[in-house]
Motif scaffolding. Structure first.
Motif, mmCIF file in Angstrom:
data_model
loop_
_atom_site.group_PDB
_atom_site.id
_atom_site.type_symbol
_atom_site.label_atom_id
_atom_site.label_comp_id
_atom_site.label_asym_id
_atom_site.label_seq_id
_atom_site.Cartn_x
_atom_site.Cartn_y
_atom_site.Cartn_z
ATOM 1 N N ASP A 174 0.875 -1.173 0.000
ATOM 2 C CA ASP A 174 0.000 0.000 0.000
ATOM 3 C C ASP A 174 0.919 1.231 0.000
ATOM 4 N N ILE A 175 1.151 1.760 -1.208
ATOM 5 C CA ILE A 175 2.119 2.856 -1.372
ATOM 6 C C ILE A 175 1.709 4.091 -0.561
ATOM 7 N N ILE A 176 0.407 4.420 -0.600
ATOM 8 C CA ILE A 176 -0.051 5.624 0.111
ATOM 9 C C ILE A 176 0.225 5.479 1.610
ATOM 10 N N LYS A 177 -0.051 4.290 2.129
ATOM 11 C CA LYS A 177 0.215 4.045 3.554
ATOM 12 C C LYS A 177 1.722 4.179 3.836
ATOM 13 N N ALA A 178 2.535 3.653 2.910
ATOM 14 C CA ALA A 178 3.992 3.724 3.092
ATOM 15 C C ALA A 178 4.460 5.187 3.111
ATOM 16 N N ILE A 179 3.879 6.019 2.246
ATOM 17 C CA ILE A 179 4.246 7.444 2.239
ATOM 18 C C ILE A 179 3.866 8.073 3.582
ATOM 19 N N LEU A 180 2.630 7.788 4.028
ATOM 20 C CA LEU A 180 2.149 8.372 5.289
ATOM 21 C C LEU A 180 2.986 7.899 6.479
ATOM 22 N N ASN A 181 3.434 6.640 6.416
ATOM 23 C CA ASN A 181 4.241 6.100 7.522
ATOM 24 C C ASN A 181 5.602 6.770 7.655
ATOM 25 N N ARG A 182 6.036 7.412 6.568
ATOM 26 C CA ARG A 182 7.349 8.061 6.602
ATOM 27 C C ARG A 182 7.303 9.508 7.096
ATOM 28 N N VAL A 183 6.102 10.033 7.341
ATOM 29 C CA VAL A 183 5.972 11.473 7.604
ATOM 30 C C VAL A 183 6.896 11.959 8.725
ATOM 31 N N ALA A 184 6.924 11.212 9.845
ATOM 32 C CA ALA A 184 7.738 11.665 10.987
ATOM 33 C C ALA A 184 9.218 11.754 10.598
ATOM 34 N N VAL A 185 9.684 10.737 9.860
ATOM 35 C CA VAL A 185 11.085 10.744 9.396
ATOM 36 C C VAL A 185 11.324 11.950 8.484
ATOM 37 N N ASP A 186 10.374 12.178 7.564
ATOM 38 C CA ASP A 186 10.531 13.294 6.626
ATOM 39 C C ASP A 186 10.578 14.634 7.357
ATOM 40 N N ILE A 187 9.776 14.777 8.402
ATOM 41 C CA ILE A 187 9.793 16.033 9.166
ATOM 42 C C ILE A 187 11.170 16.215 9.797
ATOM 43 N N ASP A 188 11.706 15.142 10.371
ATOM 44 C CA ASP A 188 13.039 15.242 10.988
ATOM 45 C C ASP A 188 14.096 15.627 9.960
ATOM 46 N N THR A 189 14.062 14.955 8.789
ATOM 47 C CA THR A 189 15.055 15.265 7.752
ATOM 48 C C THR A 189 14.941 16.725 7.326
ATOM 49 N N HIS A 190 13.702 17.156 7.104
ATOM 50 C CA HIS A 190 13.520 18.490 6.529
ATOM 51 C C HIS A 190 13.696 19.616 7.529
ATOM 52 N N THR A 191 13.668 19.317 8.823
ATOM 53 C CA THR A 191 13.897 20.387 9.790
ATOM 54 C C THR A 191 15.291 20.276 10.414
ATOM 55 N N ASP A 192 16.090 19.351 9.907
ATOM 56 C CA ASP A 192 17.483 19.234 10.370
ATOM 57 C C ASP A 192 18.239 20.512 10.003
ATOM 58 N N ALA A 193 18.843 21.141 11.010
ATOM 59 C CA ALA A 193 19.435 22.476 10.811
ATOM 60 C C ALA A 193 20.510 22.482 9.714
ATOM 61 N N ARG A 194 21.406 21.461 9.733
ATOM 62 C CA ARG A 194 22.497 21.449 8.758
ATOM 63 C C ARG A 194 21.987 21.239 7.345
ATOM 64 N N ASP A 195 21.041 20.315 7.209
ATOM 65 C CA ASP A 195 20.521 20.030 5.881
ATOM 66 C C ASP A 195 19.700 21.211 5.343
ATOM 67 N N SER A 196 18.898 21.809 6.241
ATOM 68 C CA SER A 196 18.098 22.967 5.812
ATOM 69 C C SER A 196 18.996 24.089 5.332
ATOM 70 N N ALA A 197 20.075 24.345 6.079
ATOM 71 C CA ALA A 197 20.977 25.437 5.725
ATOM 72 C C ALA A 197 21.513 25.240 4.304
ATOM 73 N N LEU A 198 21.886 24.003 3.990
ATOM 74 C CA LEU A 198 22.441 23.731 2.664
ATOM 75 C C LEU A 198 21.373 23.872 1.576
#
Lengths: 203, 203
Positions: free
Chosen positions: B86-110
């Motif tokens: 279930d691809i949609i479920k798999a996308i939704l299951n990743r949300v917390a990880v994606d939030i962490d990646t996208h709010t990571d200070a070093r990665d955001s800065a770059l």
């Protein structure tokens, strides 16, 4: 009519400051905050460097004033909603305008440059975070007033805060989209955003 | 065991390239693309400037490789969804990880630095826009496959494109949020994003 030189001087000083901010915004946008020097900003503003220092102590003070000017614009928009009969409807009615503002190439470039600088310059970070906190607080009050008008229940604080961050992320993300995908379909996005914002505001 | 010097050399070259990219990413993040010079990148990577030029023609080529590396990461994530029941479920299951990646200070800065540079440097803009177009195409296919699995009707192309831009705007906006509001409530945002993404993927 009695002449009022004091007032004229104040108006002229305000105008000069605006001129410096416009010139600096252009320099930051085109060359980046680090590479844009006070001499370059002075040249662009058609003033002497000494004159610029008369108004602003350093580049950080100029960024602070640019961010302040932006905050005033945001406050004006949110204050404008205050008297609307249906605040939520008024917010939704502005979506197309907001998309245009946030995907404007010149404005996006400046916003991204200020954020990039915030991520490495603690002084600039302090300025943008203070603005952000004020913006979030006002947006929260606006949403709560809008929900009250419609007889919707107040939101728990953590839920409201999260919705505010997601709403702001949507529009800040459009600044990024305007750079990476300038041909984006504004009408299509407007329709999708309308639905997403309804969920964030009305649910 | 027959020695394979060719393979070793290739592996070592790949490693060296990665070393340069990591060093350059750090320099761009800390000083901005304009202010970070090849000499500084070489120092940070512990190599000679000549050695760096052996791998990369100029700073734009380094940015292109950094963006490529990021694209590979995105492709891997999207390819990973392909085999989900279930691809949609798999996308939704990743949300917390994606939030962490996208709010990571070093990665955001770059990310913000690359976007800010894209808004003034046509060569860098071309690189980020090409990556963006590939990412959008793959995300679109992923969403369509996910909807098909669930028996949901295919979306008209303009609607799908707009949803893709809004989804990407949400996550790129989180890069901005991580800078302006580093104390954001990740759990609260995760719950709100889950609802918003459901609407974008399932409606």
């Amino acid at each position: 009519m009695v002449p009022n030189p004091g007032r004229c001087e104040r108006e002229s000083a305000t105008l000069r400051r605006q001129q410096v901010l416009d010139a600096a915004a252009d320099c930051f946008r085109r060359h980046g905050f680090h590479s844009a020097g006070m001499a370059q900003i002075a040249r662009e503003a058609g003033m002497s460097v000494g004159h610029i220092y008369h108004y602003f102590e350093n580049k950080e003070a100029i960024i602070a004033a640019i961010v302040d000017r932006d905050l005033v614009r945001i406050i004006e928009i949110l204050e404008g909603f205050r008297n609307a009969e249906d605040i939520i409807k008024a917010i939704l009615n502005r979506v197309a305008v907001d998309i245009d503002t946030h995907t404007d190439a010149r404005d996006s470039a400046l916003q991204l440059e200020i954020l990039a600088e915030s991520s490495r310059n603690p002084e600039v970070a302090k300025i943008t975070r203070t603005k952000d906190a004020i913006g979030r607080k006002l947006l929260g009050e606006t949403i709560e007033n809008g929900r009250r008008q419609r007889g919707l229940p107040p939101l728990p604080a953590t839920d409201l805060d999260a919705r505010i961050d997601v709403m702001i992320a949507l529009f800040e993300g459009l600044n990024c989209r305007g750079v990476s995908h300038p041909q984006l379909n504004r009408d299509g996005i407007s329709a999708v955003l309308d639905k997403v914002l309804r969920q964030l505001l009305e649910d």
